[in-house]
Each structure stands twice: as C-alpha cells, then as structure tokens.
Design a protein around this motif. Structure first.
Motif, PDB file in Angstrom:
ATOM      1  N   SER A   1       0.828  -1.206   0.000  1.00  0.00           N
ATOM      2  CA  SER A   1       0.000   0.000   0.000  1.00  0.00           C
ATOM      3  C   SER A   1       0.861   1.256   0.000  1.00  0.00           C
TER       4      SER A   1
ATOM      5  N   ARG B   1       8.080  -0.618  -5.296  1.00  0.00           N
ATOM      6  CA  ARG B   1       7.210  -1.706  -5.770  1.00  0.00           C
ATOM      7  C   ARG B   1       7.993  -3.014  -5.889  1.00  0.00           C
TER       8      ARG B   1
ATOM      9  N   GLU C   1       2.431   1.974  -3.349  1.00  0.00           N
ATOM     10  CA  GLU C   1       1.482   2.628  -4.249  1.00  0.00           C
ATOM     11  C   GLU C   1       1.303   4.099  -3.875  1.00  0.00           C
TER      12      GLU C   1
ATOM     13  N   LYS D   1       3.959   6.089  -5.365  1.00  0.00           N
ATOM     14  CA  LYS D   1       3.778   6.197  -6.815  1.00  0.00           C
ATOM     15  C   LYS D   1       2.740   7.263  -7.169  1.00  0.00           C
TER      16      LYS D   1
END
Length: 251
Positions: A138, A209, A141, A144
């Motif tokens: 999480s 990631r 992300e 990102k």
C-alpha cells in the motif's frame, strides 16, 4: 493475531504514548482496538521481543525508540529515547544523539543506510507478517501516486520504517530511527534522499514496488539486491547535489 499486532503497531505509530513514552494499560488498549485481552497480550509479547516496547512492573509499558519522548531502560531508569541504544558494550563511549547529528551529513547517512537497509530488506522477506506485506504494498502505491513532495516524503518514510520493523531486529530499528531523525531538518532535506523528490518520485516508487514484491514473494536475495540498487541510486543523486559538476544538468 496479525490483525491485533497490526492495530497495536499503528496505534503506537500514531502517538498513543504519553510524555514519558508510556502507552495506555491493557484494558484501555483492548477497548480502543476492539480486541480481546489474550490476543492483545500476545501482540505485546511480540513487540517486547522485538525491543519495540519495554515493560516495567509497577510503572507500565513504554515505547522504546523515537516515537516516545522518553523511554524506560531495563534497569528501571528513565532516559531520552533519542540516545543511542543501551546495548553498546561496556567501556565504549556513549555519544549523545544531538552530538551525532551535529557532526554528520547526508553523505555519511546514506553510506550507513547502504550498509544496513539491504540486510533489513532481506530479513523482512523472511520475517514480515502478512499485515506488514500489505502495508508495504500500500505504501509503495502511495509513493507512486503522491501528488506533492510532502505526501511522497511521508509515504516514503513509512515504507522504509515498515521494512525496518518487519526485519524484527531491535538494534537495526534503533539505528534506523537515529538515521531517520537526522533527515528531519529542512537543510538536510535539500541534500537528502527527497531533494527534488517530485522529479525522482516515479523512479523511487518503482524501486519500492520491486522491493515490496520481493518481500511478498519471500525472496530475500532479490529484496536485498533491489534495496541496494535503490539506495545506490539515491547516493548518486546526493553526490550530484553535494559536488555538482560545472555545466552539468540533472537527469
């Protein structure tokens, strides 16, 4: 059990401790978290084994680390939580935390991070709970998708600390917190990992990631390798900011 532990970790991260670093008693934690006392005690046992908390009979349970203003040492004395761990060998001078920050710089910090964080990523691949893994994915992300540098920095800091926690090594975690605290000063941030981070955000997030994927796959070699690559990339940019070449443009 994992859910209780995850809730308890989050509560501690959110600053449930008082000024002395003491967390609420079990009955309060049980009610606040909506979990049973037996499950809560097992979670507290795990945090104590990791060195995250210290239980002192008659005084309560205290956070050990940068989250609390103060902590209680195993011998019962109270000391600043931002001093180096008491686990240093007898006869070795104890250097005050502030003195360390006054005599170090981002170049030294990244060298130490390169020495310990790849190893922590490897350990996390074998020791992380499922809740740790979900949190890492999480947070990867979040880095990102972060819309601002501030949002990115917050998610990035949580990502790296979650790996440090998942490594289940109290001394590594204490060292990590010391290094992280040194990067909070505004002057450092101009030269540190997150300098111009919005431009580099996508690159860093891709590394995040890959690291979280390797940990989820329990691939310690890969987790260590990608973390090494990630921090080496950061080191290169720190050097570029510290020692710019005349006429050089940032990539």
């Amino acid at each position: 059990m994992d859910q209780t532990l995850s809730k308890l970790r989050q509560l501690i991260e959110d600053g449930c401790a008082d000024a002395e670093g003491r967390i609420p008693p079990e009955r309060v934690l049980s009610n606040d978290l909506g979990v049973g006392r037996r499950s809560l005690r097992r979670a507290l046992d795990i945090l104590e084994q990791e060195g995250r908390i210290i239980r002192h009979q008659g005084r309560g349970t205290f956070v050990h680390g940068a989250t609390a203003a103060e902590s209680v040492r195993p011998n019962g004395s109270v000391g600043s939580a931002i001093n180096l761990p008491d686990m240093m060998s007898a006869g070795v001078p104890r250097i005050a935390f502030q003195e360390i920050l006054d005599h170090t710089n981002p170049l030294e910090v990244i060298e130490v991070r390169l020495s310990i964080e790849p190893v922590m990523a490897r350990l996390a691949a074998f020791r992380a709970s499922q809740s740790d893994i979900k949190r890492l994915q999480s947070l990867a992300e979040e880095t990102k998708l972060a819309s601002t540098s501030a949002v990115y920095e917050a998610a990035d800091a949580k990502f790296h600390r979650t790996i440090a926690e998942a490594a289940r090594n109290a001394l590594f975690l204490a060292i990590f917190d010391t290094l992280h605290a040194s990067q909070r000063d505004a002057g450092w941030r101009r030269l540190g990992e997150n300098a111009n981070c919005y431009k580099r955000q996508s690159v860093h997030a891709d590394f995040h990631r890959e690291i979280s994927a390797a940990i989820a796959a329990r691939n310690g070699d890969r987790a260590q390798e990608v973390m090494q690559q990630h921090l080496s990339d950061i080191q290169r940019h720190i050097y570029q900011h510290a020692f710019p070449v005349s006429g050089e443009t940032e990539q």
